[in-house]
Design an enzyme around this catalytic site. Sequence first.
Site, PDB file in Angstrom:
ATOM      1  N   GLU A  47      35.506  54.449  42.899  1.00 30.06           N
ATOM      2  CA  GLU A  47      35.129  53.291  42.152  1.00 30.06           C
ATOM      3  C   GLU A  47      34.636  52.248  43.256  1.00 30.06           C
ATOM      4  OE1 GLU A  47      38.671  50.777  42.159  1.00 30.06           O
ATOM      5  OE2 GLU A  47      38.233  49.723  40.211  1.00 30.06           O
ATOM      6  N   ASN A 113      32.738  46.443  35.938  1.00 32.10           N
ATOM      7  CA  ASN A 113      33.197  47.339  37.175  1.00 32.10           C
ATOM      8  C   ASN A 113      32.903  48.839  36.197  1.00 32.10           C
ATOM      9  OD1 ASN A 113      34.701  49.200  38.743  1.00 32.10           O
ATOM     10  ND2 ASN A 113      36.190  47.920  39.115  1.00 32.10           N
ATOM     11  N   LYS A 131      35.189  49.539  33.316  1.00 34.09           N
ATOM     12  CA  LYS A 131      36.530  49.611  33.323  1.00 34.09           C
ATOM     13  C   LYS A 131      37.130  48.658  32.145  1.00 34.09           C
ATOM     14  CE  LYS A 131      39.756  48.958  37.094  1.00 34.09           C
ATOM     15  NZ  LYS A 131      40.075  48.541  38.720  1.00 34.09           N
ATOM     16  N   GLU A 150      40.063  40.979  40.850  1.00 33.47           N
ATOM     17  CA  GLU A 150      39.194  41.866  39.731  1.00 33.47           C
ATOM     18  C   GLU A 150      38.989  40.884  38.430  1.00 33.47           C
ATOM     19  OE1 GLU A 150      38.837  45.913  38.942  1.00 33.47           O
ATOM     20  OE2 GLU A 150      40.463  46.472  40.421  1.00 33.47           O
ATOM     21  N   CYS A 196      39.995  53.637  38.045  1.00 31.60           N
ATOM     22  CA  CYS A 196      41.343  52.943  39.072  1.00 31.60           C
ATOM     23  C   CYS A 196      42.459  52.725  38.111  1.00 31.60           C
ATOM     24  CB  CYS A 196      41.003  51.963  39.817  1.00 31.60           C
ATOM     25  SG  CYS A 196      42.031  51.683  41.293  1.00 31.60           S
ATOM     26  N   ASN A 221      40.331  52.559  43.940  1.00 28.07           N
ATOM     27  CA  ASN A 221      41.003  51.702  45.246  1.00 28.07           C
ATOM     28  C   ASN A 221      42.198  51.399  44.945  1.00 28.07           C
ATOM     29  OD1 ASN A 221      38.091  50.962  46.713  1.00 28.07           O
ATOM     30  ND2 ASN A 221      37.598  51.212  44.714  1.00 28.07           N
TER      31      ASN A 221
HETATM   32  N1  CDV Z   1      41.254  49.039  41.814  1.00 27.56           N
HETATM   33  C1  CDV Z   1      42.392  48.741  41.117  1.00 27.56           C
HETATM   34  O1  CDV Z   1      42.364  48.989  39.861  1.00 27.56           O
HETATM   35  N2  CDV Z   1      43.613  49.015  41.729  1.00 27.56           N
HETATM   36  C2  CDV Z   1      44.891  49.047  41.123  1.00 27.56           C
HETATM   37  C3  CDV Z   1      45.791  48.162  42.177  1.00 27.56           C
HETATM   38  C4  CDV Z   1      45.349  46.857  41.917  1.00 27.56           C
HETATM   39  C5  CDV Z   1      47.176  48.408  41.647  1.00 27.56           C
HETATM   40  C6  CDV Z   1      45.311  50.418  40.911  1.00 27.56           C
HETATM   41  O2  CDV Z   1      45.835  50.503  39.944  1.00 27.56           O
HETATM   42  O3  CDV Z   1      45.299  51.145  41.691  1.00 27.56           O
END
Ligand code: CDV
Length: 348
Positions: A47, A113, A131, A150, A196, A221
Amino acid sequence: MPRTVKVAAAQIGSVHRTSTRASTMERMIKLLDSAAAKGAQLVVFPECAFTTFFPRYLFHDKEEMESYFEDDAGGNSIAESKNVKPLFDRARELQVDIWVGYGERTPEGRHFNTAVYYSGRTGEVISKYRKTHVPGFVDPPFPNAEVHLEKRYFETGDLGFQAFRVPGLVPGTLKADTTESDTEGKGDPIFGSLICNDRRWPESWRPYGLQGAELVLVGFNTNGKADDIYKPRRPISLEDARKEALFHHRLAMQYNSYANSCFSISAGRCGMDDGKFDLIGGSSIVDSDGHIIAEAATVDDEVVFAEIDLEECRKGKKDIFNFGVNRQPQSYGIITEQKGVVEPKLLA
Ligand code: CDV
């Protein structure tokens, strides 16, 4: 008939606020080259792969905030965008497909994103995903808090969960002009994308399962530290917090791959950014029974490689998770009709 594909996750270690796009690009191309040398036909990047994970900063300077985004007018434009073109050009030269995440700025100035799937064989972006589950805050809970912002920088993705077929990976696939009546599992491979936080939500995976996805691609991430929005339920050491974060990452990838009878690849940005933001590694390739078949051993730049046979998905899709036979959608209305929790009435 086997449907074998050689795939890789390109995990990327620390990228700092001061890191230049050029130096990150150089590392990404090196990872792409080394995955291609192993025979990878597809390489998945994280990501927001081209920069540090910028939503952790509160930008007072709009110009600096905008500098983390890529201009994207749709179609193939991201592959032609000057900042990131070298990666796409190299994929084209190598005839290797790539999936890569980035901060997208549309011509109207909207921000998402985003991740695209680029076919190195055809030179085309064949799928885009934005996203859906954007986590974190719009405003920091106290001035200048370095937390997950975010929601401040990205809109909620508006493209849904569109599975897509990828040409050129598996030989001898059925095409639209076939005269065969049973085409299930015989066409070009069916893939889906998640970014993510999406991976933690079964609602993100099931739409792909319902489109027959055989492989879901995920960039992430994820904080290792316990001081962000997703705090562990009890006070624990930094090391235990990191283990817990890794456990939940594996749990999400493994269970949802199993429950949708699909393979998955996750590629993370990891390491200690700016010497203080700890991101977990754990980039992995998971099979359609939920087993991890390859996983990163470091929290640095690393290629995670496996040869997978998408035919293995058929077992679950025809058996325990035969949706056509076993799902009961008439009982699932609450999932789309209701957003938050509504508890049953209190007892008298
Ligand atoms: N980049 C993300 O979406 N990170 C989230 C954190 C904030 C929990 C994740 O689900 O890993």
